[in-house]
Enzyme design. Structure first.
Site, PDB file in Angstrom:
ATOM      1  N   LEU A  42      19.038 -18.955  83.966  1.00 48.82           N
ATOM      2  CA  LEU A  42      18.425 -17.869  83.212  1.00 48.82           C
ATOM      3  C   LEU A  42      18.055 -18.396  81.836  1.00 48.82           C
ATOM      4  O   LEU A  42      18.868 -19.036  81.172  1.00 48.82           O
ATOM      5  CB  LEU A  42      19.392 -16.683  83.060  1.00 48.82           C
ATOM      6  CG  LEU A  42      19.497 -15.689  84.218  1.00 48.82           C
ATOM      7  CD1 LEU A  42      20.527 -14.611  83.885  1.00 48.82           C
ATOM      8  CD2 LEU A  42      18.150 -15.051  84.541  1.00 48.82           C
ATOM      9  N   ASP A  43      16.828 -18.124  81.406  1.00 44.14           N
ATOM     10  CA  ASP A  43      16.394 -18.541  80.080  1.00 44.14           C
ATOM     11  C   ASP A  43      17.222 -17.846  79.001  1.00 44.14           C
ATOM     12  O   ASP A  43      17.773 -16.766  79.238  1.00 44.14           O
ATOM     13  CB  ASP A  43      14.913 -18.191  79.871  1.00 44.14           C
ATOM     14  CG  ASP A  43      13.995 -18.983  80.792  1.00 44.14           C
ATOM     15  OD1 ASP A  43      14.401 -20.073  81.228  1.00 44.14           O
ATOM     16  OD2 ASP A  43      12.884 -18.497  81.073  1.00 44.14           O
TER      17      ASP A  43
END
Length: 333
Positions: A42-43
Site C-alpha cells: 500500500l502506498d
C-alpha cells in the site's frame, strides 16, 4: 507465532514500515525472532487492509499478492498529477466537471476485463530499474499496457462533492451499481449532489484482480468523462479473505505487543487459504508430504488443497490426475 496480523494502515507509513512495526511488537512481547512479510503493498497515501504474515505464514505472502482486492477511492476532477494522486505535481488541467449521470454512463466501460497503462510512479521495473526511480530522475517512463479485471465498480452513496454547496436529493433510484454487494466502507463527504450538478469529485468502490492500479483506473475514468483527475483518497477494504473487520490500528498493535497479548489478534495460518478446500491427512500421508514425496491415489479433487494433520498445517498441495504434490510445505508439528 505462525499466522496473520491484519493492520488498518494509516496515512503516512509505507508497507515496509508496517512490517517493522510488527517486528517491534513481537520483540516487545518477548515472542522471539520470526520472519515477517506483508501481503500486498500500500502506498504511503493509501490506508486500509494490510495483511502481515508471521512465521510459516510468510510462505503464503506471495499468494496474497495474487489475490483480488477491494478499494474505495475518491477521484478529484480538474487536475491530473504526474503521480496520479495528491502527492504529485499538476501536469494537466481541465475546466470540465462531470455530473452524476455522466459518471454513471461510463462506469460499465471499466467493468470486466480491461486494459490499462500502469502509473509511471510505480514499482514496476523498466530495464532493471524501478519505474518510480526513473520518473523521479525526470526520465520518460513508457510502461506496457496490461490486462486486468474489474469485477465490480459502483458509486458509494452520499460521496459526490459539487462545484457549489450541494443540498437535498441523493442518488437516483437508477444509480449505477454493477455489483450488488454492500460496500464494506462508507466514506461520508458532505451532502449528496443535486441532479445535474457538476461534481468536483466522486467516491467509488472497486473490486479488482491482481495487478490493477486504482490510480490508473481513476485517470482513465476522468479521461472518459472528457476531463482529467487524480486520486484524492484510497482505502483498501479487502485483500483476499481479509477485511477491515479483523484489522487493528498501529496503536492497538503496540499495546498488544507490550501486553504480551498478540495472540488475541493473530489469525491462523489457514485464514489466508479459506478459498480452497481443507484436506485431512493420516500420519503416514503427512509424513510423506513433509519429506516432499507425492501421494498417489489420494482422495482429493484436482486443484489446490490445504492439507492438515489433526488441525496442524502440513502443506499447501496441488492434486492432478490422482497425484498430490507439495506446493508449499510448513515446518509445524
Amino acid at each position: 507465532m505462525h499466522g496473520w496480523i491484519i493492520i488498518d494502515k494509516p496515512l503516512g507509513p509505507g508497507s515496509t514500515q508496517i512490517v517493522s512495526a510488527v517486528k517491534r511488537a513481537l520483540r516487545d512481547g518477548g515472542y522471539g525472532k520470526h520472519k515477517v512479510g506483508h501481503g500486498g503493498t500500500l502506498d504511503p497515501l493509501a490506508t486500509g487492509v494490510l495483511p502481515v504474515a508471521i512465521g510459516e505464514a510468510t510462505k503464503l505472502a506471495g499468494r496474497m499478492l495474487d489475490a483480488s482486492k477491494r478499494y474505495d477511492f475518491t477521484i478529484r476532477f480538474g487536475a491530473q498529477t504526474d503521480t496520479l494522486d495528491l502527492e504529485g505535481k499538476v501536469i494537466a488541467e481541465s475546466p470540465v466537471r462531470p455530473t452524476l449521470a455522466d459518471i454513471e454512463s461510463v462506469l460499465a466501460r471499466f467493468t470486466g476485463p480491461i486494459e490499462q497503462v500502469p502509473p509511471a510512479y510505480s514499482a514496476l521495473k523498466v530495464d532493471g530499474e524501478r519505474a518510480y526511480d526513473l520518473a523521479r530522475k525526470g526520465e520518460e517512463v513508457v510502461l506496457a499496457t496490461r490486462k486486468v479485471t474489474v469485477f465490480a465498480l459502483q458509486l458509494l452513496p452520499g460521496t459526490g462533492r459539487g462545484t457549489s454547496e450541494a443540498g437535498g436529493g441523493g442518488l437516483p433510484r437508477n444509480a449505477t451499481v454493477v455489483d450488488a454487494d454492500t460496500p464494506l466502507h462508507h466514506p461520508t463527504d458532505g451532502p449528496p449532489p443535486r441532479a445535474g450538478e457538476e461534481l468536483q469529485e466522486i467516491t467509488l468502490s472497486a473490486f479488482v484482480s491482481k495487478g490493477t492500479y486504482i490510480r490508473s483506473l481513476a485517470r482513465d475514468i476522468a479521461l472518459a468523462l472528457g476531463t482529467v483527475g487524480h486520486v484524492r483518497m484510497l482505502r483498501r477494504t479487502k485483500a483476499g479473505p481479509f477485511t477491515l473487520e479483523s484489522a487493528i490500528s498501529l496503536d492497538k498493535l503496540a499495546e498488544l505487543g507490550k501486553g504480551h497479548a498478540l495472540e488475541e489478534t493473530l489469525l491462523p495460518l489457514g485464514a489466508g487459504l479459506d478459498d480452497i478446500p481443507a484436506l485431512s491427512l493420516n500420519p503416514d500421508q503427512a509424513g510423506r508430504l513433509r519429506k516432499g514425496l507425492r501421494l498417489i491415489g489420494f482422495a482429493a479433487d484436482d486443484g489446490l488443497g490445504f492439507a492438515t494433520l489433526d488441525d496442524v498445517p502440513v502443506a499447501l498441495v496441488e492434486t492432478l490426475d490422482g497425484e498430490t504434490r507439495v506446493v508449499r510445505g510448513f515446518n509445524l508439528e
